[in-house]
Design a protein around this motif. Structure first.
Motif, short mmCIF file in Angstrom:
data_model
loop_
_atom_site.label_atom_id
_atom_site.label_comp_id
_atom_site.label_asym_id
_atom_site.label_seq_id
_atom_site.Cartn_x
_atom_site.Cartn_y
_atom_site.Cartn_z
N ALA A 70 0.90 -1.12 -0.14
CA ALA A 70 -0.03 -0.05 -0.10
C ALA A 70 0.52 1.26 0.00
O ALA A 70 0.71 2.13 -0.91
N LEU A 71 1.85 1.44 0.83
CA LEU A 71 2.91 2.39 0.89
C LEU A 71 3.59 2.40 -0.50
O LEU A 71 3.58 3.77 -0.94
N ALA A 72 3.97 1.42 -0.99
CA ALA A 72 4.75 1.39 -2.29
C ALA A 72 4.01 2.22 -3.33
O ALA A 72 4.45 2.82 -4.39
N HIS A 73 2.61 1.73 -3.35
CA HIS A 73 1.77 2.17 -4.40
C HIS A 73 1.06 3.79 -3.91
O HIS A 73 0.00 3.98 -4.75
N GLY A 74 1.57 4.31 -3.09
CA GLY A 74 0.83 5.58 -2.75
C GLY A 74 -0.59 5.58 -2.02
O GLY A 74 -1.33 6.85 -2.12
N LYS A 75 -0.95 4.51 -1.51
CA LYS A 75 -2.31 4.52 -1.00
C LYS A 75 -2.17 5.47 0.32
O LYS A 75 -1.44 5.38 1.04
N ARG A 76 -3.53 5.92 0.47
CA ARG A 76 -3.64 6.94 1.65
C ARG A 76 -4.42 6.17 2.59
O ARG A 76 -4.32 6.61 3.75
N CYS A 77 -5.61 5.59 2.40
CA CYS A 77 -6.41 5.06 3.16
C CYS A 77 -6.79 3.57 2.82
O CYS A 77 -7.29 3.51 1.68
N VAL A 78 -6.57 2.69 3.76
CA VAL A 78 -7.05 1.52 3.45
C VAL A 78 -7.79 0.71 4.56
O VAL A 78 -7.89 1.41 5.60
N ARG A 79 -8.30 -0.61 4.25
CA ARG A 79 -9.27 -1.15 5.19
C ARG A 79 -8.54 -2.42 5.60
O ARG A 79 -8.27 -3.08 4.73
N ILE A 80 -8.57 -3.02 6.89
CA ILE A 80 -8.25 -4.37 7.17
C ILE A 80 -9.22 -4.99 7.92
O ILE A 80 -9.99 -4.50 9.08
N VAL A 81 -9.76 -6.06 7.38
CA VAL A 81 -10.97 -6.81 7.84
C VAL A 81 -10.14 -7.95 8.77
O VAL A 81 -9.27 -8.76 8.18
N HIS A 82 -10.48 -7.85 10.08
CA HIS A 82 -9.73 -8.61 11.03
C HIS A 82 -10.86 -9.63 11.75
O HIS A 82 -10.48 -10.54 12.40
#
Length: 91
Positions: free
Chosen positions: A25-37
């Motif tokens: 995500a960081l390498a692709h410049g993502k700003r907001c991500v979701r983690i389903v735990h």
């Protein structure tokens, strides 16, 4: 911008998936991500083990600016939104 589903995984497997996902995500410049735990209903004692681990892992990463429980329509207490810094391309 991107999502990772780790619920149902064992902690060691989830940790590897989490690390890869965040790095990508960081390498692709993502700003907001979701983690389903997940909510922990399938774990011993019905405790949210992966949620607690996810929060712990997120607190250890400098590129993580903030995180919050997702709204009910997007996973609720079984998912977390993560805000990432654009200043970090890796960790």
């Amino acid at each position: 911008e991107s999502s990772l589903d780790i619920h149902g995984m064992r902690v060691a497997e989830a940790r590897v998936a989490f690390s890869r996902f965040l790095a990508n995500a960081l390498a692709h410049g993502k700003r907001c991500v979701r983690i389903v735990h997940g909510k922990g209903r399938g774990s011993a004692g019905q405790q949210p083990v992966l949620k607690q681990k996810t929060y712990h892992w997120l607190q250890q990463k400098d590129p993580v600016l903030a995180f919050v429980t997702a709204p009910r329509w997007d996973g609720g207490t079984g998912a977390t939104y993560v805000l990432l810094s654009r200043k970090h391309s890796g960790y």
